[in-house]
Design an enzyme around this catalytic site. Structure first.
Site, PDB file in Angstrom:
ATOM      1  N   SER A  70      -3.558   0.242  -0.197  1.00 44.11           N
ATOM      2  CA  SER A  70      -3.255  -0.640   0.930  1.00 44.11           C
ATOM      3  C   SER A  70      -1.821  -1.119   0.808  1.00 44.11           C
ATOM      4  CB  SER A  70      -4.187  -1.851   0.936  1.00 44.11           C
ATOM      5  OG  SER A  70      -3.784  -2.779   1.922  1.00 44.11           O
ATOM      6  N   TYR A  80      -7.988  -8.966  -3.224  1.00 43.37           N
ATOM      7  CA  TYR A  80      -7.741  -7.689  -2.547  1.00 43.37           C
ATOM      8  C   TYR A  80      -6.404  -7.101  -2.991  1.00 43.37           C
ATOM      9  CZ  TYR A  80      -7.425  -4.230   1.175  1.00 43.37           C
ATOM     10  OH  TYR A  80      -7.313  -3.051   1.875  1.00 43.37           O
TER      11      TYR A  80
END
Length: 157
Positions: free
Chosen positions: A44, A57
Site C-alpha cells: 500500500s 495498517y
C-alpha cells in the site's frame, strides 16, 4: 498484522517449493524469453504516506516491503524474483451501496478530492494495479522493487 504481513509470508513459504527452478541457471539463458518465477506482494502507498490513526495498517504494509526485499535476496539462488505493488486510492465497482443503487460507473465515482489528490487527476482503477503486476511478472531483470501505483499522490503531499 496477521492479514497484511503474516499471511503473505506464510502463503509465499507454502508456494516456494513449487516455484524453485530445477536448474537455477534456467533464468539466465541467452534468449531470456522467460522471466522465471516471481512472487508479487500487494502492499500500500500507506507504507510511505499515512493518515492519522493508521499505525497498524501503515506498519504492517511497511513490514511487507521489508519482507519483499529480504525474499528477493534470499530466493535469488533459486531463480525466484520477488517484488511488490503498492496501490494508492483505487475506485472499484460496488464500492458503495449508493453508487450501486445509482448505477454509477468508475468515471462518475471520481470526486473533486480524487482529482485534487492525484497528479493524474483521477483515482486509480483495478486495471492500473493489474498492469503493474503484469509488468513485474514479465520483467525478468526486476527483483526487490516496490512499485507505487498511486497516480502521484505520495509525491503531492
Amino acid at each position: 498484522m496477521e492479514t497484511n504481513l503474516t499471511a503473505p509470508f506464510a502463503v509465499s513459504q507454502a508456494c516456494l517449493p513449487y516455484m524453485k527452478l530445477e536448474d537455477k541457471n534456467d533464468s539466465h539463458h541467452a534468449d531470456n524469453s522467460h522471466a522465471g518465477p516471481c512472487v508479487i506482494h500487494v502492499g500500500s502507498f500507506r507504507a510511505e504516506m499515512s493518515d492519522p490513526n493508521q499505525e497498524g495498517y501503515a506498519s504492517s504494509k511497511s513490514g511487507l516491503v521489508g519482507l519483499m526485499h529480504s525474499m528477493a535476496i534470499s530466493l535469488g539462488p533459486w531463480g525466484i524474483r520477488c517484488n511488490l505493488v503498492a496501490p494508492g486510492r483505487i475506485k472499484v465497482a460496488h464500492e458503495c451501496k449508493e453508487g450501486d443503487e445509482k448505477g454509477l460507473e468508475w468515471a462518475h465515482q471520481n470526486e473533486d478530492k480524487d482529482v485534487d489528490d492525484h497528479a493524474t487527476n483521477r483515482a486509480g482503477r483495478p486495471k492500473d494495479i493489474a498492469d503493474a503486476v503484469e509488468y513485474l511478472v514479465n520483467a525478468g531483470f526486476v527483483t526487490g522493487q516496490a512499485i507505487t501505483v498511486d497516480g502521484g499522490a505520495v509525491r503531492m503531499k
